[in-house]
Design an enzyme around this catalytic site. Structure first.
Site, PDB file in Angstrom:
ATOM      1  N   ARG A 165       3.958 -32.134 -58.283  1.00  0.00           N
ATOM      2  CA  ARG A 165       4.826 -31.279 -57.455  1.00  0.00           C
ATOM      3  C   ARG A 165       5.284 -30.126 -58.340  1.00  0.00           C
ATOM      4  O   ARG A 165       5.672 -30.333 -59.495  1.00  0.00           O
ATOM      5  CB  ARG A 165       6.028 -32.056 -56.942  1.00  0.00           C
ATOM      6  CG  ARG A 165       7.121 -31.126 -56.397  1.00  0.00           C
ATOM      7  CD  ARG A 165       8.199 -31.852 -55.661  1.00  0.00           C
ATOM      8  NE  ARG A 165       7.711 -32.374 -54.389  1.00  0.00           N
ATOM      9  CZ  ARG A 165       8.512 -32.729 -53.392  1.00  0.00           C
ATOM     10  NH1 ARG A 165       9.818 -32.634 -53.500  1.00  0.00           N
ATOM     11  NH2 ARG A 165       8.010 -33.196 -52.264  1.00  0.00           N
TER      12      ARG A 165
ATOM     13  N   ARG B 143      11.917 -38.802 -51.857  1.00  0.00           N
ATOM     14  CA  ARG B 143      10.982 -39.578 -51.057  1.00  0.00           C
ATOM     15  C   ARG B 143       9.543 -39.501 -51.534  1.00  0.00           C
ATOM     16  O   ARG B 143       8.852 -40.509 -51.627  1.00  0.00           O
ATOM     17  CB  ARG B 143      11.033 -39.128 -49.586  1.00  0.00           C
ATOM     18  CG  ARG B 143      12.142 -39.738 -48.799  1.00  0.00           C
ATOM     19  CD  ARG B 143      12.628 -38.769 -47.743  1.00  0.00           C
ATOM     20  NE  ARG B 143      13.280 -37.655 -48.383  1.00  0.00           N
ATOM     21  CZ  ARG B 143      14.591 -37.612 -48.626  1.00  0.00           C
ATOM     22  NH1 ARG B 143      15.361 -38.563 -48.198  1.00  0.00           N
ATOM     23  NH2 ARG B 143      15.125 -36.596 -49.250  1.00  0.00           N
ATOM     24  N   THR B 144       9.074 -38.298 -51.800  1.00  0.00           N
ATOM     25  CA  THR B 144       7.651 -38.154 -52.134  1.00  0.00           C
ATOM     26  C   THR B 144       7.350 -38.922 -53.425  1.00  0.00           C
ATOM     27  O   THR B 144       6.413 -39.715 -53.486  1.00  0.00           O
ATOM     28  CB  THR B 144       7.281 -36.666 -52.281  1.00  0.00           C
ATOM     29  OG1 THR B 144       7.629 -36.009 -51.055  1.00  0.00           O
ATOM     30  CG2 THR B 144       5.802 -36.486 -52.531  1.00  0.00           C
TER      31      THR B 144
ATOM     32  N   LYS C 272       8.506 -27.090 -74.988  1.00  0.00           N
ATOM     33  CA  LYS C 272       8.075 -26.421 -76.223  1.00  0.00           C
ATOM     34  C   LYS C 272       7.121 -25.279 -75.929  1.00  0.00           C
ATOM     35  O   LYS C 272       6.586 -24.650 -76.838  1.00  0.00           O
ATOM     36  CB  LYS C 272       7.365 -27.421 -77.139  1.00  0.00           C
ATOM     37  CG  LYS C 272       8.196 -28.623 -77.521  1.00  0.00           C
ATOM     38  CD  LYS C 272       7.369 -29.536 -78.430  1.00  0.00           C
ATOM     39  CE  LYS C 272       8.037 -30.882 -78.621  1.00  0.00           C
ATOM     40  NZ  LYS C 272       7.100 -31.868 -79.176  1.00  0.00           N
TER      41      LYS C 272
ATOM     42  N   HIS D 298       2.046 -29.038 -48.523  1.00  0.00           N
ATOM     43  CA  HIS D 298       2.562 -30.377 -48.774  1.00  0.00           C
ATOM     44  C   HIS D 298       1.751 -31.320 -47.881  1.00  0.00           C
ATOM     45  O   HIS D 298       2.261 -31.912 -46.938  1.00  0.00           O
ATOM     46  CB  HIS D 298       4.059 -30.428 -48.447  1.00  0.00           C
ATOM     47  CG  HIS D 298       4.782 -31.630 -48.980  1.00  0.00           C
ATOM     48  ND1 HIS D 298       4.132 -32.748 -49.479  1.00  0.00           N
ATOM     49  CD2 HIS D 298       6.109 -31.896 -49.099  1.00  0.00           C
ATOM     50  CE1 HIS D 298       5.045 -33.632 -49.859  1.00  0.00           C
ATOM     51  NE2 HIS D 298       6.243 -33.141 -49.637  1.00  0.00           N
TER      52      HIS D 298
HETATM   53  C1  NCD Z   1      10.221 -31.640 -48.355  1.00  0.00           C
HETATM   54  C2  NCD Z   1       9.674 -30.814 -49.494  1.00  0.00           C
HETATM   55  O1  NCD Z   1       9.895 -31.145 -50.665  1.00  0.00           O
HETATM   56  O2  NCD Z   1       8.981 -29.878 -49.189  1.00  0.00           O
HETATM   57  N1  NCD Z   1      10.681 -32.899 -48.704  1.00  0.00           N
HETATM   58  C3  NCD Z   1       9.803 -33.960 -48.721  1.00  0.00           C
HETATM   59  O3  NCD Z   1       8.842 -33.961 -49.468  1.00  0.00           O
HETATM   60  N2  NCD Z   1      10.022 -34.958 -47.872  1.00  0.00           N
HETATM   61  C4  NCD Z   1      11.146 -30.937 -47.463  1.00  0.00           C
HETATM   62  C5  NCD Z   1      12.261 -30.096 -48.011  1.00  0.00           C
HETATM   63  O4  NCD Z   1      12.470 -29.978 -49.213  1.00  0.00           O
HETATM   64  O5  NCD Z   1      12.965 -29.540 -47.164  1.00  0.00           O
END
Ligand code: NCD
Length: 303
Positions: free
Chosen positions: A104, A54-55, A83, A132
């Site tokens: 991320r 999703r993100t 590398k 997040h």
């Molecule tokens: C979350 C995350 O990656 O922290 N997912 C997201 O970004 N919607 C939640 C999770 O991994 O449980």
């Protein structure tokens, strides 16, 4: 003021920042399945070192709906990280090639490091177990769109409140609102002490429970997270708490008719799929709102 800002921690944003973001996202909803050509010529780089559905997709779709372009990678495979290139050097390159970077990473602090290295704005798409921020903005945005307001609501957080970075960021964002927060989890999975201390020092009202049935009738919102298996330091602790909570249609009989259930997703087994058909289930709408919310973020930061 959002222009040119990094988005690293939810703590950095005030209520007026959030209101400006929400008003802009509300406007962007009209274009979330269409096109608004305000980012033409701009490039977003996504550097996703950890899995994401999703993100990543909602950031990419948001940029494309705004007429901009996206480059990047998901997993370090195929990049020079394999590398032995450092994170800082990788970020320097993305900085040179793009106008905004979304990162991320599994390690806490990776986004902050990236922001220190890059001149372009850096947006944290989740790093480690702690931050997040854009997910938390989306979570509160969904609440605001469901109720029309946030102040005065009773908000329950259920599950692995210790390792879920969305929970930490959500608690931080909620300090801007006058809400009551019910933390419902096995004792071991309560939020970290530093988070509790911080949000209480900002005046957020917290209460703690281990049994959801005890409080479900009081809640306006129930925010559920999965057990973050990959973030446990001790696998024995995971074994002890796995499967310790599950939202079922039966449990919801005691809930307010207007209860809204949210989940950042992915879910594993903490929400029974039969709940999806109830009027409480808003987690798919929440995920869909990720596009206009992130369109608003990109627009406010880059325009
Ligand atoms: C979350 C995350 O990656 O922290 N997912 C997201 O970004 N919607 C939640 C999770 O991994 O449980």
């Amino acid at each position: 003021m959002w222009r040119n800002r990094d988005v690293i921690s939810a703590r950095d944003f005030t209520r007026s920042d959030i209101e400006e973001l929400f008003e802009t996202a509300r406007y962007m909803e009209k274009y979330a399945k269409g096109r608004l050509d305000v980012m033409r010529g701009k490039i977003m780089a996504v550097a996703f070192f950890e899995p994401s559905t999703r993100t990543r997709l909602s950031f990419e779709v948001a940029m494309k709906r705004l007429g901009g372009d996206v480059v990047g990678f998901w997993g370090a495979e195929g990049t020079s990280v394999e590398k032995g290139e450092t994170l800082a050097d990788t970020i320097r390159m993305l900085d040179a090639y793009s106008d905004v970077i979304v990162i991320r990473h599994r390690y806490e602090g990776a986004a902050k490091l990236a922001a220190e290295v890059a001149e372009s704005p850096v947006i944290n798409g989740g790093d480690g177990a702690f931050n997040h921020p854009t997910q938390a903005m989306l979570d509160v945005y969904t609440i605001w769109r469901e109720f029309g307001y946030v102040d005065g609501l009773n908000i329950g957080l259920l599950g692995d409140l210790r390792h879920a970075r969305t929970v930490n960021s959500l608690l931080e964002i909620l300090t801007n609102f006058n809400v009551k927060v019910y933390l419902i989890s096995p004792e071991y999975l309560r939020p970290r002490a530093e988070t509790i201390d911080y949000v209480q020092s900002k005046g957020l009202k917290l209460s703690f429970y281990t049994n959801v049935e005890e409080v479900i009738g009081e809640l306006d919102v129930m925010y559920v997270v999965r057990i973050q298996k990959e973030r446990f330091i001790d696998p024995l602790e995971y074994e002890k708490v796995k499967g310790s909570y599950r939202v079922t249609p039966d449990m919801l009989r005691k809930a307010k008719k207007t209860l809204v259930i949210l989940h950042p997703l992915p879910r594993v087994d903490e929400i029974d799929p039969r709940v999806d058909a109830t009027s409480h289930a808003k987690y798919f709408r929440q995920a869909a709102l990720g596009v206009p919310l992130r369109m608003a973020l990109i627009y406010l930061i880059l325009s």
